[in-house]
Motif scaffolding. Structure first.
Motif, PDB file in Angstrom:
ATOM      1  N   MET A 178       2.953  -1.242   2.022  1.00  0.00           N
ATOM      2  CA  MET A 178       3.151  -1.964   0.762  1.00  0.00           C
ATOM      3  C   MET A 178       3.737  -3.362   0.937  1.00  0.00           C
ATOM      4  N   PRO A 179       4.737  -3.562   1.806  1.00  0.00           N
ATOM      5  CA  PRO A 179       5.275  -4.925   1.959  1.00  0.00           C
ATOM      6  C   PRO A 179       4.258  -5.934   2.482  1.00  0.00           C
ATOM      7  N   ALA A 180       3.209  -5.447   3.146  1.00  0.00           N
ATOM      8  CA  ALA A 180       2.199  -6.342   3.710  1.00  0.00           C
ATOM      9  C   ALA A 180       1.062  -6.625   2.731  1.00  0.00           C
ATOM     10  N   LEU A 181       1.118  -6.020   1.567  1.00  0.00           N
ATOM     11  CA  LEU A 181       0.022  -6.155   0.612  1.00  0.00           C
ATOM     12  C   LEU A 181       0.515  -6.807  -0.676  1.00  0.00           C
ATOM     13  N   ASP A 182      -0.460  -7.229  -1.474  1.00  0.00           N
ATOM     14  CA  ASP A 182      -0.125  -7.686  -2.811  1.00  0.00           C
ATOM     15  C   ASP A 182      -1.263  -7.311  -3.748  1.00  0.00           C
ATOM     16  N   GLY A 183      -1.015  -7.511  -5.022  1.00  0.00           N
ATOM     17  CA  GLY A 183      -2.040  -7.282  -6.024  1.00  0.00           C
ATOM     18  C   GLY A 183      -2.552  -5.853  -6.071  1.00  0.00           C
ATOM     19  N   ARG A 219      -1.798  -3.459  -3.108  1.00  0.00           N
ATOM     20  CA  ARG A 219      -0.407  -2.992  -3.141  1.00  0.00           C
ATOM     21  C   ARG A 219      -0.243  -1.886  -4.176  1.00  0.00           C
ATOM     22  N   PHE A 220      -0.854  -2.068  -5.347  1.00  0.00           N
ATOM     23  CA  PHE A 220      -0.795  -1.051  -6.382  1.00  0.00           C
ATOM     24  C   PHE A 220      -1.408   0.258  -5.887  1.00  0.00           C
ATOM     25  N   HIS A 221      -2.559   0.185  -5.241  1.00  0.00           N
ATOM     26  CA  HIS A 221      -3.209   1.399  -4.737  1.00  0.00           C
ATOM     27  C   HIS A 221      -2.376   2.068  -3.636  1.00  0.00           C
ATOM     28  N   ALA A 222      -1.709   1.278  -2.833  1.00  0.00           N
ATOM     29  CA  ALA A 222      -0.815   1.857  -1.822  1.00  0.00           C
ATOM     30  C   ALA A 222       0.363   2.556  -2.494  1.00  0.00           C
ATOM     31  N   LEU A 223       0.871   1.973  -3.572  1.00  0.00           N
ATOM     32  CA  LEU A 223       1.953   2.602  -4.330  1.00  0.00           C
ATOM     33  C   LEU A 223       1.491   3.929  -4.922  1.00  0.00           C
ATOM     34  N   VAL A 224       0.298   3.953  -5.483  1.00  0.00           N
ATOM     35  CA  VAL A 224      -0.255   5.194  -6.033  1.00  0.00           C
ATOM     36  C   VAL A 224      -0.381   6.240  -4.925  1.00  0.00           C
ATOM     37  N   ALA A 225      -0.886   5.830  -3.767  1.00  0.00           N
ATOM     38  CA  ALA A 225      -1.029   6.760  -2.646  1.00  0.00           C
ATOM     39  C   ALA A 225       0.332   7.281  -2.184  1.00  0.00           C
TER      40      ALA A 225
END
Length: 111
Positions: free
Chosen positions: A24-29, A32-38
């Motif tokens: 998540m820290p390496a992503l945005d938009g 990042r949201f999809h990583a949060l959901v996962a």
């Protein structure tokens, strides 16, 4: 003796931590949201693996105490009015089941 390999709960927790701490820290938009959901899915999975059997047994015991075999039978008994004289017991059982579900789905909602 405990197994030499991680449990399913430990694996789910490790994937959740990896997603939250590394990905998540390496992503945005959107990603990042999809990583949060996962990560949230992995957290739910870990709690379900850890708590599910205990919750299922407790739920079955509550249903048995109410004199029904499953949730569908309980719903039918409620609809028919068969539980009208046992509302305090029914509400206690339903509250316990909802709380157990929240402990798995999102324990933050129990506050």
């Amino acid at each position: 003796m405990s197994p030499a390999y991680p449990s399913a709960v430990e694996l789910a927790n490790a994937v959740e931590a990896f997603l939250r701490d590394e990905v998540m820290p390496a992503l945005d938009g959107r990603l990042r949201f999809h990583a949060l959901v996962a990560a949230n899915v992995m957290a739910i999975l870990g709690r379900e693996l850890a708590l599910g059997p205990e919750h299922a047994a407790a739920h079955a015991a509550r249903l048995e105490a109410l004199g029904v075999g499953d949730d569908a039978e309980l719903a039918a008994a409620i609809r028919s009015g068969a539980m009208d004289d046992r509302l305090a017991e029914l509400l206690s059982a339903l509250r316990a089941s909802v709380e157990a579900g929240l402990r798995v789905a999102n324990p933050k909602h129990l506050r």
